[in-house]
Enzyme design. Sequence first.
Site, PDB file in Angstrom:
ATOM      1  N   GLN A 194       7.410 -40.925 -15.670  1.00 32.64           N
ATOM      2  CA  GLN A 194       8.224 -42.081 -16.098  1.00 32.64           C
ATOM      3  C   GLN A 194       7.976 -42.438 -17.567  1.00 32.64           C
ATOM      4  OE1 GLN A 194       8.776 -46.340 -14.208  1.00 32.64           O
ATOM      5  NE2 GLN A 194       6.865 -46.374 -15.379  1.00 32.64           N
ATOM      6  N   ASP A 195       6.713 -42.692 -17.906  1.00 34.97           N
ATOM      7  CA  ASP A 195       6.411 -43.149 -19.268  1.00 34.97           C
ATOM      8  C   ASP A 195       6.633 -42.037 -20.283  1.00 34.97           C
ATOM      9  OD1 ASP A 195       5.622 -45.339 -17.856  1.00 34.97           O
ATOM     10  OD2 ASP A 195       3.607 -45.460 -18.713  1.00 34.97           O
TER      11      ASP A 195
ATOM     12  N   LEU B  95      -4.374 -30.590 -17.767  1.00 37.18           N
ATOM     13  CA  LEU B  95      -5.457 -31.500 -18.162  1.00 37.18           C
ATOM     14  C   LEU B  95      -6.829 -31.010 -17.703  1.00 37.18           C
ATOM     15  CD1 LEU B  95      -3.843 -34.979 -17.401  1.00 37.18           C
ATOM     16  CD2 LEU B  95      -4.309 -33.989 -19.647  1.00 37.18           C
TER      17      LEU B  95
ATOM     18  N   LEU C  31      -0.826 -39.440 -21.242  1.00 35.41           N
ATOM     19  CA  LEU C  31      -0.195 -40.146 -20.118  1.00 35.41           C
ATOM     20  C   LEU C  31      -0.348 -39.376 -18.812  1.00 35.41           C
ATOM     21  CD1 LEU C  31       3.212 -41.140 -21.803  1.00 35.41           C
ATOM     22  CD2 LEU C  31       0.974 -42.235 -22.009  1.00 35.41           C
TER      23      LEU C  31
ATOM     24  N   ALA D 205      -1.717 -37.864 -15.417  1.00 34.02           N
ATOM     25  CA  ALA D 205      -2.698 -38.350 -14.438  1.00 34.02           C
ATOM     26  C   ALA D 205      -2.199 -38.087 -13.024  1.00 34.02           C
ATOM     27  CB  ALA D 205      -2.907 -39.867 -14.594  1.00 34.02           C
ATOM     28  N   GLN D 206      -3.113 -38.077 -12.059  1.00 35.87           N
ATOM     29  CA  GLN D 206      -2.731 -38.306 -10.671  1.00 35.87           C
ATOM     30  C   GLN D 206      -2.649 -39.826 -10.626  1.00 35.87           C
ATOM     31  OE1 GLN D 206      -1.766 -39.412  -7.684  1.00 35.87           O
ATOM     32  NE2 GLN D 206      -3.911 -39.829  -7.171  1.00 35.87           N
TER      33      GLN D 206
ATOM     34  N   SER E 168      -5.363 -48.685 -17.263  1.00 41.42           N
ATOM     35  CA  SER E 168      -4.573 -49.374 -16.236  1.00 41.42           C
ATOM     36  C   SER E 168      -5.191 -50.700 -15.812  1.00 41.42           C
ATOM     37  CB  SER E 168      -4.486 -48.454 -15.015  1.00 41.42           C
ATOM     38  OG  SER E 168      -4.024 -49.158 -13.898  1.00 41.42           O
TER      39      SER E 168
ATOM     40  N   GLU F 228      -5.313 -51.575 -12.952  1.00 42.18           N
ATOM     41  CA  GLU F 228      -6.054 -51.318 -11.712  1.00 42.18           C
ATOM     42  C   GLU F 228      -7.564 -51.370 -11.959  1.00 42.18           C
ATOM     43  OE1 GLU F 228      -4.973 -50.672  -8.413  1.00 42.18           O
ATOM     44  OE2 GLU F 228      -3.067 -51.409  -9.173  1.00 42.18           O
TER      45      GLU F 228
ATOM     46  N   TYR G 101      -8.730 -43.913  -7.898  1.00 42.21           N
ATOM     47  CA  TYR G 101      -7.879 -43.877  -9.094  1.00 42.21           C
ATOM     48  C   TYR G 101      -8.447 -44.795 -10.171  1.00 42.21           C
ATOM     49  CZ  TYR G 101      -3.910 -45.194 -12.102  1.00 42.21           C
ATOM     50  OH  TYR G 101      -3.105 -45.489 -13.177  1.00 42.21           O
TER      51      TYR G 101
ATOM     52  N   ARG H 198      10.855 -44.741 -12.130  1.00 44.52           N
ATOM     53  CA  ARG H 198       9.569 -44.888 -11.444  1.00 44.52           C
ATOM     54  C   ARG H 198       9.525 -43.941 -10.245  1.00 44.52           C
ATOM     55  NH1 ARG H 198       4.165 -46.220 -11.652  1.00 44.52           N
ATOM     56  NH2 ARG H 198       3.788 -48.381 -11.035  1.00 44.52           N
TER      57      ARG H 198
HETATM   58  P1  NDP Z   1       3.802 -40.516 -13.479  1.00 46.87           P
HETATM   59  O1  NDP Z   1       3.109 -40.291 -12.184  1.00 46.87           O
HETATM   60  O2  NDP Z   1       5.289 -40.743 -13.487  1.00 46.87           O
HETATM   61  O3  NDP Z   1       3.516 -39.253 -14.437  1.00 46.87           O
HETATM   62  C1  NDP Z   1       2.307 -38.580 -14.412  1.00 46.87           C
HETATM   63  C2  NDP Z   1       2.417 -37.336 -15.280  1.00 46.87           C
HETATM   64  O4  NDP Z   1       1.160 -36.645 -15.269  1.00 46.87           O
HETATM   65  C3  NDP Z   1       3.481 -36.335 -14.816  1.00 46.87           C
HETATM   66  O5  NDP Z   1       4.141 -35.835 -15.945  1.00 46.87           O
HETATM   67  C4  NDP Z   1       2.635 -35.250 -14.176  1.00 46.87           C
HETATM   68  O6  NDP Z   1       3.246 -33.981 -14.192  1.00 46.87           O
HETATM   69  C5  NDP Z   1       1.425 -35.258 -15.095  1.00 46.87           C
HETATM   70  N1  NDP Z   1       0.260 -34.576 -14.537  1.00 46.87           N
HETATM   71  C6  NDP Z   1      -0.305 -34.756 -13.323  1.00 46.87           C
HETATM   72  N2  NDP Z   1      -1.345 -33.935 -13.156  1.00 46.87           N
HETATM   73  C7  NDP Z   1      -1.446 -33.202 -14.288  1.00 46.87           C
HETATM   74  C8  NDP Z   1      -2.311 -32.171 -14.732  1.00 46.87           C
HETATM   75  N3  NDP Z   1      -3.317 -31.713 -13.956  1.00 46.87           N
HETATM   76  N4  NDP Z   1      -2.133 -31.636 -15.962  1.00 46.87           N
HETATM   77  C9  NDP Z   1      -1.119 -32.071 -16.751  1.00 46.87           C
HETATM   78  N5  NDP Z   1      -0.266 -33.046 -16.403  1.00 46.87           N
HETATM   79  C10 NDP Z   1      -0.429 -33.606 -15.174  1.00 46.87           C
HETATM   80  O7  NDP Z   1       3.069 -41.727 -14.223  1.00 46.87           O
HETATM   81  P2  NDP Z   1       3.668 -42.876 -15.187  1.00 46.87           P
HETATM   82  O8  NDP Z   1       4.582 -42.262 -16.160  1.00 46.87           O
HETATM   83  O9  NDP Z   1       4.113 -44.012 -14.355  1.00 46.87           O
HETATM   84  O10 NDP Z   1       2.352 -43.378 -15.926  1.00 46.87           O
HETATM   85  C11 NDP Z   1       1.883 -42.755 -17.118  1.00 46.87           C
HETATM   86  C12 NDP Z   1       0.385 -42.960 -17.253  1.00 46.87           C
HETATM   87  O11 NDP Z   1       0.114 -44.350 -17.323  1.00 46.87           O
HETATM   88  C13 NDP Z   1      -0.446 -42.425 -16.088  1.00 46.87           C
HETATM   89  O12 NDP Z   1      -1.672 -41.982 -16.616  1.00 46.87           O
HETATM   90  C14 NDP Z   1      -0.656 -43.646 -15.217  1.00 46.87           C
HETATM   91  O13 NDP Z   1      -1.809 -43.512 -14.424  1.00 46.87           O
HETATM   92  C15 NDP Z   1      -0.804 -44.709 -16.286  1.00 46.87           C
HETATM   93  N6  NDP Z   1      -0.449 -46.059 -15.899  1.00 46.87           N
HETATM   94  C16 NDP Z   1       0.777 -46.287 -15.331  1.00 46.87           C
HETATM   95  C17 NDP Z   1       1.143 -47.563 -14.980  1.00 46.87           C
HETATM   96  C18 NDP Z   1       2.489 -47.833 -14.389  1.00 46.87           C
HETATM   97  O14 NDP Z   1       2.684 -48.954 -13.899  1.00 46.87           O
HETATM   98  N7  NDP Z   1       3.436 -46.906 -14.426  1.00 46.87           N
HETATM   99  C19 NDP Z   1       0.225 -48.715 -15.194  1.00 46.87           C
HETATM  100  C20 NDP Z   1      -0.983 -48.362 -15.905  1.00 46.87           C
HETATM  101  C21 NDP Z   1      -1.305 -47.081 -16.218  1.00 46.87           C
HETATM  102  P3  NDP Z   1       4.208 -33.462 -12.982  1.00 46.87           P
HETATM  103  O15 NDP Z   1       5.595 -33.912 -13.362  1.00 46.87           O
HETATM  104  O16 NDP Z   1       4.031 -31.991 -13.030  1.00 46.87           O
HETATM  105  O17 NDP Z   1       3.730 -34.098 -11.709  1.00 46.87           O
HETATM  106  P1  GDP Z   2      -0.223 -49.870  -7.736  1.00 47.85           P
HETATM  107  O1  GDP Z   2      -0.380 -51.280  -8.172  1.00 47.85           O
HETATM  108  O2  GDP Z   2      -0.452 -48.882  -8.827  1.00 47.85           O
HETATM  109  O3  GDP Z   2      -0.992 -49.522  -6.512  1.00 47.85           O
HETATM  110  O4  GDP Z   2       1.365 -49.691  -7.441  1.00 47.85           O
HETATM  111  P2  GDP Z   2       2.196 -49.596  -6.069  1.00 47.85           P
HETATM  112  O5  GDP Z   2       3.609 -49.841  -6.445  1.00 47.85           O
HETATM  113  O6  GDP Z   2       1.900 -48.307  -5.353  1.00 47.85           O
HETATM  114  O7  GDP Z   2       1.636 -50.781  -5.171  1.00 47.85           O
HETATM  115  C1  GDP Z   2       1.732 -52.129  -5.595  1.00 47.85           C
HETATM  116  C2  GDP Z   2       1.334 -53.045  -4.435  1.00 47.85           C
HETATM  117  O8  GDP Z   2       2.348 -52.979  -3.428  1.00 47.85           O
HETATM  118  C3  GDP Z   2       0.022 -52.660  -3.735  1.00 47.85           C
HETATM  119  O9  GDP Z   2      -0.741 -53.830  -3.561  1.00 47.85           O
HETATM  120  C4  GDP Z   2       0.461 -52.111  -2.403  1.00 47.85           C
HETATM  121  O10 GDP Z   2      -0.469 -52.333  -1.349  1.00 47.85           O
HETATM  122  C5  GDP Z   2       1.726 -52.914  -2.160  1.00 47.85           C
HETATM  123  N1  GDP Z   2       2.639 -52.292  -1.191  1.00 47.85           N
HETATM  124  C6  GDP Z   2       3.168 -52.896  -0.083  1.00 47.85           C
HETATM  125  N2  GDP Z   2       3.913 -52.031   0.595  1.00 47.85           N
HETATM  126  C7  GDP Z   2       3.887 -50.850  -0.074  1.00 47.85           C
HETATM  127  C8  GDP Z   2       4.486 -49.568   0.161  1.00 47.85           C
HETATM  128  O11 GDP Z   2       5.192 -49.356   1.139  1.00 47.85           O
HETATM  129  N3  GDP Z   2       4.257 -48.605  -0.778  1.00 47.85           N
HETATM  130  C9  GDP Z   2       3.487 -48.833  -1.881  1.00 47.85           C
HETATM  131  N4  GDP Z   2       3.329 -47.855  -2.772  1.00 47.85           N
HETATM  132  N5  GDP Z   2       2.872 -50.023  -2.100  1.00 47.85           N
HETATM  133  C10 GDP Z   2       3.080 -51.015  -1.218  1.00 47.85           C
END
Ligand code: NDP
Ligand code: GDP
Length: 328
Positions: free
Chosen positions: A12-13, A61, A82, A84-85, A127, A129, A151, A186
């Site tokens: 996403q990001d 990574l 960016l 991550a798992q 994050s 988190e 995580y 997302r």
């Molecule tokens: P996504 O899950 O959408 O994207 C994760 C990315 O990491 C994907 O491109 C994925 O590739 C890649 N990736 C996973 N494993 C590996 C690996 N072993 N080597 C190389 N690349 C890898 O995350 P978001 O875009 O939502 O978030 C971006 C970053 O920000 C992440 O680090 C997330 O943890 C962090 N973050 C996100 C928040 C949010 O609310 N979105 C909040 C705070 C932090 P592939 O497409 O192949 O799976």
């Molecule tokens: P997180 O904040 O990175 O864990 O983002 P998520 O969107 O996965 O979860 C946000 C919050 O929504 C957490 O507190 C979850 O427990 C809550 N939640 C409630 N129901 C669900 C569900 O069905 N799926 C997910 N992913 N989260 C849920």
Amino acid sequence: MKRALVTGVTGQDGAYLSQFLLNKGYDVYGLVRRSSASDVMDEKLRWLGVADRITMIDGNLIDLSSLMRVMRDVKPDEVYNLGAQSFVKSSWNQPLLTGNVTGVGAANVLEAVRLEAPQARFYQASSSEMFGLVQEPVQSETTPFYPRSPYAAAKLYAHWMTVNYRESFGLHASSGILFNHESPLRGIEFVTRKITDGVARIKLGLQTQLALGNLDAKRDWGHARDYVKAMWLMLQQDTPGDYVVATGRTASVRDFCRLAFAHAGLALEDHVVTDPRFLRPAEVDMLLGNPGKAKERLGWAAETDLEGLVAEMVDADLARLSRSAQRN
Ligand code: NDP
Ligand code: GDP
């Protein structure tokens, strides 16, 4: 022309940041891991219309040698880590993989920068988190951390390694402590997108119920498009640092549902059921960020409110599902 390297470019990001950097005139390079689904891997980038303008480079990574090669080849001015798992719930099922990718993976990128591109500016995707079992009702850069999932523990390691490489080696390394941010791109497993996709399916008569876990959890939700701007701003500062990026407003999962169902002319009481399968071994009950430092030092503020975010996501899912229904 400046060169930016983005890990996690297919996420996403990664998609929003790439679009933002391309609009600023950057050459954007994306690290992509090998996938058997290479035809759909750039779907998010295509959705934003930028896939063809990014140079993709094979790497992972958890493979330091690949990262060192990439740094040598690209010679980036800015590196955004960016990748991550990123799904909290999966991190209990794959704790060590999460530690390796999300934690050690970031340390690998830092090492590759230190050894091959020490002049590059580095951004770490930290994050909210990491605050987990919150130690203060409103979380800022000085709030103590208390991770509640594998995580979050992995992200905390990556965060402190970023701080440490800045202090030890003088790297221009910054950590953005971003609160939850969402968009039509997302991942479908996250609660916001699961809700907006479910609302669209119910509206279009494709399903009748939406099963969720803890409806009382509260998050500070913003829009990814706004948040990637803060990442870039951090790297434009003379001095690196750590910044909370948030809206300053918190809402429950139930509140999010109510807004999403109402936007489609539906009532959540008629469709939402709870299922213990979606509960977590340890929960983060409430997150609420104070973006004061980002506002003061970066001039950054969230531009999209929760109502606008929900409406955009529901409308995008309705359009997406209507299009695919027409194709079938
Ligand atoms: P996504 O899950 O959408 O994207 C994760 C990315 O990491 C994907 O491109 C994925 O590739 C890649 N990736 C996973 N494993 C590996 C690996 N072993 N080597 C190389 N690349 C890898 O995350 P978001 O875009 O939502 O978030 C971006 C970053 O920000 C992440 O680090 C997330 O943890 C962090 N973050 C996100 C928040 C949010 O609310 N979105 C909040 C705070 C932090 P592939 O497409 O192949 O799976
Ligand atoms: P997180 O904040 O990175 O864990 O983002 P998520 O969107 O996965 O979860 C946000 C919050 O929504 C957490 O507190 C979850 O427990 C809550 N939640 C409630 N129901 C669900 C569900 O069905 N799926 C997910 N992913 N989260 C849920």
